[in-house]
Design an enzyme around this catalytic site. Structure first.
Site, short mmCIF file in Angstrom:
data_model
loop_
_atom_site.label_atom_id
_atom_site.label_comp_id
_atom_site.label_asym_id
_atom_site.label_seq_id
_atom_site.Cartn_x
_atom_site.Cartn_y
_atom_site.Cartn_z
CE LYS A 100 -2.60 4.06 -2.67
NZ LYS A 100 -1.36 4.56 -2.05
C1 LIG Z 1 -0.08 4.07 -2.11
C2 LIG Z 1 1.01 4.96 -1.71
C3 LIG Z 1 2.31 4.81 -2.23
C4 LIG Z 1 2.68 3.68 -3.15
O1 LIG Z 1 2.05 3.74 -4.40
P1 LIG Z 1 1.97 2.46 -5.33
O2 LIG Z 1 1.11 2.85 -6.47
O3 LIG Z 1 1.37 1.37 -4.51
O4 LIG Z 1 3.36 2.13 -5.75
C5 LIG Z 1 3.26 5.74 -1.87
N1 LIG Z 1 2.97 6.75 -1.02
C6 LIG Z 1 1.74 6.91 -0.50
C7 LIG Z 1 1.50 8.04 0.45
C8 LIG Z 1 0.72 6.04 -0.84
O5 LIG Z 1 -0.50 6.22 -0.32
#
Ligand SMILES: *Cc1c(COP(=O)(O)O)cnc(C)c1O
Length: 494
Positions: free
Chosen positions: A114
């Site tokens: 993120k």
């Molecule tokens: C947010 C997240 C995901 C999923 O990503 P999306 O964009 O919601 O599909 C997968 N792995 C981790 C570690 C995340 O923080």
């Protein structure tokens, strides 16, 4: 480049990128999408190969955000993807053998992917506020399954003209994730647990966004609501960059030649990360096929296989909590890209009223031509995590492991051995208790975060990431827990 809501059937309103980023969700409840997609030719890719991550990001962002000043975007990218924020590089690609490449997206301040978007998005929002002549304060609401919350808090802390409230499900995040959020520093941020699961928190936030009376009440108090969730285009477009960047890195290191096809496998929750890869493919990046990887909450696997999206099912708490999601909001964008606004609106209405929908067969055929869905049970994930470490010497977190296991299933089923770029979405240290258990290491006390980190580090001879080590030294600032019905009161407190 103009943006339009996925539910705007009559093409009533087009907005600029700045306006789309400022608003987050469109007023009709839809998500913004650009009209068309900028093109990336083989010559462009070749040019990008010689650039730094920050230069690649500035190049791609300026194609989508063409109302933004180019020099400004470059400065934002330099700030967001600096050596200080991402020591050793923003998105390194690690060869884990057998034509699989782990795109490690977790070298930022919060150790999850993120950060790749949330280090730059506040900068994009501040510019958007200025460009649209906004004089009110933006109050950003975030519902998080764990990683978004912390990454958003780090990205927005002490940013002028912005306040932020983060809601996380009370028992739905790892101890480390909770600790990271409740110790957050910064004078413009608030963190609150919600009774329930991630969907309860997300539904609560969506309700606040779509409540006209609340919006008016906010304006009277001098602020408006905005989002940092992946429903915001400002979150998605920075994620397009790293797929292009990974392709360039593979070409530069002669693992592939420019023009060669790759497959992309993404451990998926809200469908944001994988949709960003889909946009990269629309641009012309030679991605042949996507593997949409899910954990036991396999609503997307079922959707891809049957055409029925049904959220009325049991919810499982897994060791990959950031994928414990039953409503994958960004799937709406794919539906719109493939089937248009009218179908999208119809399906989303069905989802809201009945909790499910069935996509038309012609749409599903187009989706299946490029997407395969696979899922991993908890037992399979634990076994794959251990096997990956023992056989390949690669320590992956549970989310990344779900992706890895699904990529293997896809290969076994199809015999398609095209090189796979696997999105590695978190540091194993963020989920160290489950990583230890999967490896067969003892976890005596779940609350002893420090002890578990040390166990993992000693057993695997890998280092505890510095930002996580630092978290353990900070005092807890936020302890409130609210019922979903009370969430709307919090942003109005003084
Ligand atoms: C947010 C997240 C995901 C999923 O990503 P999306 O964009 O919601 O599909 C997968 N792995 C981790 C570690 C995340 O923080």
């Amino acid at each position: 480049m103009r943006y339009r809501s996925t539910r705007d059937i009559e093409a009533k309103e087009y907005v600029t990128a700045a306006e789309a980023i400022k608003r987050g969700l469109a007023p009709d409840g839809g998500l913004y999408l650009p009209e068309g997609t900028p093109e990336l030719t083989a010559a462009d890719i070749e040019k990008l190969c010689g650039m730094t991550y920050s230069q690649r990001a500035a190049y791609i962002l300026s194609l989508f955000l063409d109302d933004y000043d180019k020099a400004g975007l470059k400065a934002d990218c330099d700030g967001a993807y600096s050596e200080e924020k991402f020591p050793g590089g923003a998105a390194p690609v690690v060869d884990i053998g057998g034509g699989m490449y782990s795109l490690e997206l977790w070298h930022g301040p919060t150790c999850a992917f993120k950060d790749m978007a949330l280090q730059i998005m506040p900068r994009l929002l501040v510019r958007a506020l200025r460009m649209t002549g906004e004089d009110k304060l933006a109050h950003i609401l975030v519902a998080t399954s764990g990683d978004t919350g912390k990454a958003a808090l780090e990205g927005y802390r002490d940013v002028d003209g912005v306040k932020m409230t983060v809601f996380y499900p009370n028992d739905g995040v790892s101890k480390m994730q909770q600790r990271q959020m409740t110790t957050q520093e910064g004078n413009n941020v608030y963190v609150c647990a919600v009774e329930g699961n991630f969907d309860d928190a997300q539904t609560g936030v969506k309700k606040i966004f779509s409540d006209k009376a609340l919006a008016e009440k906010a304006l009277e108090k001098g602020f408006f609501f905005s989002s940092a969730n992946s429903i915001n285009w400002g979150r998605l477009v920075p994620q397009v960059v790293y797929y292009v960047s990974a392709y360039c890195d593979l070409a530069a290191s002669e693992k592939i030649k420019i023009g060669d096809s790759v497959n992309v496998c993404v451990p998926t929750g809200n469908f944001g990360n994988i949709f960003a890869a889909y946009i990269a493919r629309e641009m012309g990046l030679p991605i042949a096929h996507f593997i949409c990887a899910s954990n036991a909450n396999n609503v997307l696997t079922d959707f891809i296989n049957t055409g029925v999206y049904d959220r009325t099912r049991e919810f499982y708490k897994t060791m990959s909590p950031s994928m414990d999601i039953l409503i994958s909001s960004n799937l709406e964008r794919l539906l719109c890209r493939i089937g248009g606004e009218a179908v999208t609106k119809e399906l989303m209405t069905a989802l809201n009223t009945e909790g499910k929908y069935q996509a038309p067969e012609d749409m599903m055929a187009k989706i299946r031509a490029v997407f395969s869905g696979y899922c991993m049970s908890e037992e399979e994930t634990a076994a794959a995590l251990r096997k990956t470490f023992e056989e390949r010497g690669y320590l992956a977190d549970p989310h990344t492991t779900v992706g890895f296991g699904c990529a293997e299933k896809y290969r076994r089923d199809t015999g398609d051995n095209t090189p796979i770029i696997l999105a590695s979405t978190a540091s194993p240290y963020k989920f160290s208790a489950d990583v230890c258990r999967s490896l067969g290491l003892p976890v005596a006390d779940e609350d002893d975060i420090e002890g578990i980190l040390n166990t993992l580090s000693a057993a695997t001879k890998t280092e505890i990431p510095a930002p996580l080590a630092r978290t353990l030294t900070l005092p807890v600032r936020f302890t409130e827990v609210v019922a979903p019905a009370k969430m709307a009161e919090i942003p109005f407190r003084d």
